[in-house]
Design a protein around this motif. Structure first.
Motif, short mmCIF file in Angstrom:
data_model
loop_
_atom_site.label_atom_id
_atom_site.label_comp_id
_atom_site.label_asym_id
_atom_site.label_seq_id
_atom_site.Cartn_x
_atom_site.Cartn_y
_atom_site.Cartn_z
N UNK A 108 4.43 -0.62 -6.03
CA UNK A 108 5.15 -1.60 -6.83
C UNK A 108 5.72 -0.96 -8.09
N UNK A 109 4.94 -0.11 -8.73
CA UNK A 109 5.42 0.55 -9.93
C UNK A 109 6.61 1.46 -9.62
N UNK A 110 6.57 2.12 -8.47
CA UNK A 110 7.71 2.96 -8.06
C UNK A 110 8.94 2.11 -7.78
N UNK A 111 8.75 0.96 -7.14
CA UNK A 111 9.87 0.05 -6.87
C UNK A 111 10.48 -0.44 -8.18
N UNK A 112 9.64 -0.78 -9.13
CA UNK A 112 10.13 -1.24 -10.44
C UNK A 112 10.89 -0.12 -11.15
N UNK A 113 10.39 1.11 -11.04
CA UNK A 113 11.06 2.24 -11.70
C UNK A 113 12.44 2.48 -11.09
N UNK A 114 12.54 2.33 -9.75
CA UNK A 114 13.83 2.58 -9.09
C UNK A 114 14.85 1.48 -9.36
N UNK A 115 14.38 0.25 -9.45
CA UNK A 115 15.29 -0.89 -9.53
C UNK A 115 15.43 -1.46 -10.95
N UNK A 116 14.45 -1.18 -11.81
CA UNK A 116 14.44 -1.82 -13.11
C UNK A 116 14.21 -3.31 -13.01
N UNK A 117 13.54 -3.75 -11.97
CA UNK A 117 13.35 -5.18 -11.72
C UNK A 117 12.61 -5.86 -12.86
N UNK A 118 13.06 -7.05 -13.19
CA UNK A 118 12.37 -7.86 -14.19
C UNK A 118 11.28 -8.71 -13.56
N UNK A 119 11.38 -8.90 -12.25
CA UNK A 119 10.47 -9.81 -11.56
C UNK A 119 10.37 -9.42 -10.09
N UNK A 120 9.20 -9.64 -9.51
CA UNK A 120 8.99 -9.38 -8.09
C UNK A 120 8.72 -10.71 -7.39
N UNK A 121 9.56 -11.03 -6.41
CA UNK A 121 9.41 -12.26 -5.62
C UNK A 121 8.75 -11.87 -4.30
N UNK A 122 7.50 -12.23 -4.13
CA UNK A 122 6.71 -11.81 -2.97
C UNK A 122 6.93 -12.80 -1.83
N UNK A 123 7.31 -12.28 -0.67
CA UNK A 123 7.74 -13.14 0.45
C UNK A 123 6.82 -13.05 1.66
N UNK A 124 5.60 -12.60 1.48
CA UNK A 124 4.71 -12.34 2.61
C UNK A 124 4.34 -13.60 3.38
N UNK A 125 4.43 -13.50 4.71
CA UNK A 125 3.92 -14.54 5.62
C UNK A 125 3.01 -13.83 6.63
N UNK A 126 1.98 -14.52 7.08
CA UNK A 126 1.12 -13.93 8.10
C UNK A 126 0.37 -15.03 8.82
#
Length: 323
Positions: free
Chosen positions: A284-302
Motif C-alpha cells: 500500500x505504501x508503494x502504491x501511494x508513493x507511485x500514485x500520490x493517492x489521497x485516499x484508498x477505496x478498498x473494493x474487496x469481495x469474497x
C-alpha cells in the motif's frame, strides 16, 4: 491516507439478493466501527450475482444504519438517468443525512445490449454535458430548480472510465481511478488529471482516490485465497456473459478451468494487493508513493464474510484513522 470501502452487494452460493443487501448494510456498520472514512455502494443492472442495482436507495439504508461514516455511490451511472432526477435523489439524501453524503458519478453503460436497451441508453450520451447539468442543479444555475438539491453542497467525484480523468479535471472534481486499469494507464491518467485540473467551488486542488482490492490475512496464501472468488467470477463473466454468485475458493481451485477462463482469472488477480499485514503495508505504501493517492477505496469481495471483515480489520490497524 484515508481508507474507504466500496461494496457491490455480491451474492454467494446459498445467499440470495435480499440477504446480500442486508449484509451490505451490516458491513457498513462494521467498517464504521473500524474507522473507515467512506462507505460506497455500486450500480449494476441485470447482473445475477450483484444485488446493488439502486445505489441511492441502498445508500439511504446504509446512512440510516450508521452515524458517522460518509455514505455514497461508486457510482451512479449518468447514462442511465436524467441529471435532474439524480440531483433530486442526492438532495433528498443530503437533507436527511446532512454532511455525510457523497455523489460518485460514472459513465459505464449496461452489461449487455438487452440491458442497455431496457435502460434506454443511447450511443450519443454526452457524459460531460450530463455532468454539467447535474452540477448546475446544486449551484442553482439550471433553468429548473431541483428541490431539495438547490444550494446544497454534496461532494461529487468522477469515476475514471474512458476520458473520465480529463472530465474530472475540467470540472474541478476529485478523481476515482481503479488500479486494475493497469499501472501505466493509471499513472498516465492521474498525471493528466493533476496537470489539467481547474480549481472550482467543488474542489480547490486535485484529489485522487485509488480503488483496488486489498486482502490481508495471517499468511500470504490465505490472503490470496480471499481474492479467488471474485477473480473467478470476473473470469466467468467474460467467458459466459454473466456474473455468477461467489463460490468458495476450495470449489473453484478444485475445478478445471478452460484455458481462456484461466487467462482471465489470472488477469483479474494482477495488480491486486494481498498478503500478511507486513506485506500489505509495504504494498500500500508503494502504491501511494507511485500514485500520490489521497485516499484508498478498498473494493474487496469474497465468499467468506467473516474472513472479509477480518481483512478490513487488519487493514484499518495498519493505517489507523486520525481525528
Amino acid at each position: 491516507m484515508k481508507l474507504s470501502v466500496l461494496d457491490r452487494s455480491r451474492t454467494r452460493t446459498g445467499v440470495g439478493h435480499a440477504e446480500a443487501l442486508r449484509e451490505t448494510v451490516e458491513f457498513a456498520r462494521s467498517v464504521e466501527a473500524l474507522g473507515y472514512h467512506r462507505f460506497w455502494v455500486s450500480e449494476h443492472h441485470g447482473v445475477p450475482g450483484v444485488a446493488g442495482s439502486a445505489p441511492t436507495v441502498l445508500a439511504a439504508a446504509v446512512a440510516g444504519a450508521t452515524t458517522r461514516i460518509r455514505v455514497g455511490t461508486g457510482g451512479v451511472m449518468l447514462p442511465n438517468h436524467r441529471p435532474l432526477v439524480v440531483a433530486e435523489q442526492f438532495g433528498v439524501l443530503d437533507a436527511l443525512f446532512p454532511g455525510r453524503i457523497d455523489m460518485g458519478l460514472g459513465r459505464s453503460v449496461g452489461f449487455t445490449q438487452p440491458v442497455r436497451r431496457a435502460l434506454g441508453q443511447s450511443d450519443a450520451t454526452d457524459f460531460d454535458a450530463q455532468l454539467d447539468e447535474l452540477l448546475s442543479y446544486f449551484t442553482d444555475t439550471a433553468r429548473v430548480r431541483a428541490y431539495p438539491a438547490v444550494g446544497r453542497h454534496v461532494p461529487a467525484f468522477v469515476l475514471a472510465t474512458g476520458a473520465g480523468a480529463g472530465v474530472a479535471a475540467a470540472h474541478g472534481l476529485p478523481l476515482v481511478i481503479g488500479a486494475f486499469r493497469g499501472e501505466e494507464a493509471m499513472l498516465e491518467a492521474i498525471s493528466t488529471y493533476r496537470s489539467t485540473f481547474r480549481p472550482s467551488s467543488w474542489s480547490s486542488s486535485p484529489y485522487v482516490v485509488v480503488s483496488t482490492a486489498v486482502a490481508v490475512a495471517d499468511t500470504t496464501e490465505d490472503a490470496w485465497r480471499l481474492l479467488v472468488p471474485e477473480a473467478w467470477s470476473m473470469a466467468y463473466s467474460r467467458t459466459h456473459g454473466e456474473f455468477p454468485a461467489l463460490r468458495a475458493p476450495e470449489e473453484i481451485l478444485a475445478a478445471e478451468m478452460r484455458p481462456r477462463e484461466r487467462q482471465y482469472f489470472e488477469e483479474s488477480l494482477r495488480g491486486q494487493l494481498y498478503g500478511t499485514p507486513t506485506e500489505v503495508r509495504k504494498a500500500v505504501e508503494e502504491l501511494r508513493a507511485r500514485t500520490g493517492a489521497d485516499e484508498l477505496l478498498v473494493t474487496t469481495s469474497t465468499f467468506d464474510r467473516t474472513a472479509l471483515l477480518a481483512s478490513y480489520r487488519h487493514l484499518a490497524t495498519l493505517f489507523p484513522a486520525h481525528p
